[in-house]
Design a protein around this motif. Structure first.
Motif, PDB file in Angstrom:
ATOM      1  N   ILE A  70      64.795  29.329  22.793  1.00  0.00           N
ATOM      2  CA  ILE A  70      64.619  28.827  21.429  1.00  0.00           C
ATOM      3  C   ILE A  70      65.060  29.873  20.409  1.00  0.00           C
ATOM      4  O   ILE A  70      64.620  31.023  20.445  1.00  0.00           O
ATOM      5  CB  ILE A  70      63.141  28.453  21.173  1.00  0.00           C
ATOM      6  N   LEU A  82      64.678  30.577  16.635  1.00  0.00           N
ATOM      7  CA  LEU A  82      63.764  30.146  15.578  1.00  0.00           C
ATOM      8  C   LEU A  82      64.090  30.862  14.273  1.00  0.00           C
ATOM      9  O   LEU A  82      63.967  32.085  14.181  1.00  0.00           O
ATOM     10  CB  LEU A  82      62.323  30.450  16.017  1.00  0.00           C
ATOM     11  N   HIS A 119      58.226  29.646  26.849  1.00  0.00           N
ATOM     12  CA  HIS A 119      59.580  29.620  26.311  1.00  0.00           C
ATOM     13  C   HIS A 119      60.059  31.038  25.971  1.00  0.00           C
ATOM     14  O   HIS A 119      59.260  31.912  25.656  1.00  0.00           O
ATOM     15  CB  HIS A 119      59.649  28.739  25.069  1.00  0.00           C
ATOM     16  N   VAL A 123      62.014  33.109  23.171  1.00  0.00           N
ATOM     17  CA  VAL A 123      62.210  32.850  21.738  1.00  0.00           C
ATOM     18  C   VAL A 123      62.827  34.058  21.047  1.00  0.00           C
ATOM     19  O   VAL A 123      62.421  35.196  21.280  1.00  0.00           O
ATOM     20  CB  VAL A 123      60.856  32.524  21.050  1.00  0.00           C
ATOM     21  N   VAL A 183      67.595  25.630  22.193  1.00  0.00           N
ATOM     22  CA  VAL A 183      66.912  24.724  21.276  1.00  0.00           C
ATOM     23  C   VAL A 183      66.908  25.458  19.942  1.00  0.00           C
ATOM     24  O   VAL A 183      66.452  26.603  19.856  1.00  0.00           O
ATOM     25  CB  VAL A 183      65.459  24.437  21.713  1.00  0.00           C
ATOM     26  N   ALA A 232      65.557  25.838  16.151  1.00  0.00           N
ATOM     27  CA  ALA A 232      64.342  25.488  15.424  1.00  0.00           C
ATOM     28  C   ALA A 232      64.281  26.314  14.157  1.00  0.00           C
ATOM     29  O   ALA A 232      64.903  27.378  14.062  1.00  0.00           O
ATOM     30  CB  ALA A 232      63.111  25.757  16.292  1.00  0.00           C
ATOM     31  N   LEU A 265      59.087  19.969  23.353  1.00  0.00           N
ATOM     32  CA  LEU A 265      59.844  21.003  24.069  1.00  0.00           C
ATOM     33  C   LEU A 265      59.719  20.830  25.578  1.00  0.00           C
ATOM     34  O   LEU A 265      60.665  21.105  26.318  1.00  0.00           O
ATOM     35  CB  LEU A 265      59.367  22.386  23.634  1.00  0.00           C
TER      36      LEU A 265
END
Length: 194
Positions: free
Chosen positions: A3, A5, A28, A30, A76, A78, A186
């Motif tokens: 992820i 972010l 996850h 991140v 992903v 975000a 998620l």
């Protein structure tokens, strides 16, 4: 999931790091790039003024450079508010993107934006001065036409950046509901196959 972010116009505040820790605790990986190079702000006006001085192109360039080393893993994207708009732009331009999690913000779509059933989840206050009903309706239709699979969650009475406990907008109940739903989202995403 992997992820990327992105922070809001307030900069890389403790709430962004706390959100990343919450995601890590759920298993996850991140990254939280600092697009403002260490600057944080006490008001959204100060943050937006700084953002305008940097310029949209430079901010996107910084975001692309931050994500590039990891994009082949299938990210992903975000973000919070301004960061959500950046995440959306990057996700729609990355054919390996696994999903898009938008917290408190959206962005314009390029007329030719196309994705292959990209899973998208948006969490936003209702009403939200930055994400009006008319805007969100048009955005939802455009995302659908682009090929995204979109879910929208609205939180009545919450402030714009209601997930940040350090801001007046904070709404504990809406924030916890958001994280519960977002973590579930998620879990449904497919990781990149090697």
């Amino acid at each position: 999931m992997n992820i990327m972010l992105f922070h809001s116009a307030y900069g890389l505040r403790p709430a962004v790091r706390e959100a990343a820790d919450r995601l890590r605790a759920a298993g996850h990986e991140v990254w939280t790039p600092d697009l403002f190079e260490g600057r944080t702000f006490d008001t959204v006006e100060e943050g937006m003024e700084f953002n305008e001085r940097i310029g949209k192109e430079e901010l996107l360039k910084r975001a692309v450079l931050a994500a590039a080393p990891y994009s082949e893993r299938g990210l992903v994207y975000a973000g919070f508010s301004l960061g959500a708009s950046i995440a959306q732009t990057l996700a729609l331009g990355d054919e390996r993107a696994r999903g898009l999690l938008l917290l408190h913000g959206t962005s314009d779509l390029a007329p030719n934006a196309q994705v292959d059933e990209l899973p998208v989840q948006l969490h936003v206050a209702e009403p939200d001065p930055f994400e009006t009903d008319d805007w969100l309706s048009a955005w939802y239709l455009q995302m659908g036409r682009a090929g995204a699979d979109v879910e929208v969650y609205r939180y009545a009475g919450a402030g714009h950046l209601y997930t940040d406990p350090g801001l007046p907008d904070h709404d504990q109940e809406a924030a916890e509901a958001t994280w519960r739903v977002a973590l579930g989202f998620l879990e449904t995403l497919e990781p990149e196959t090697p």
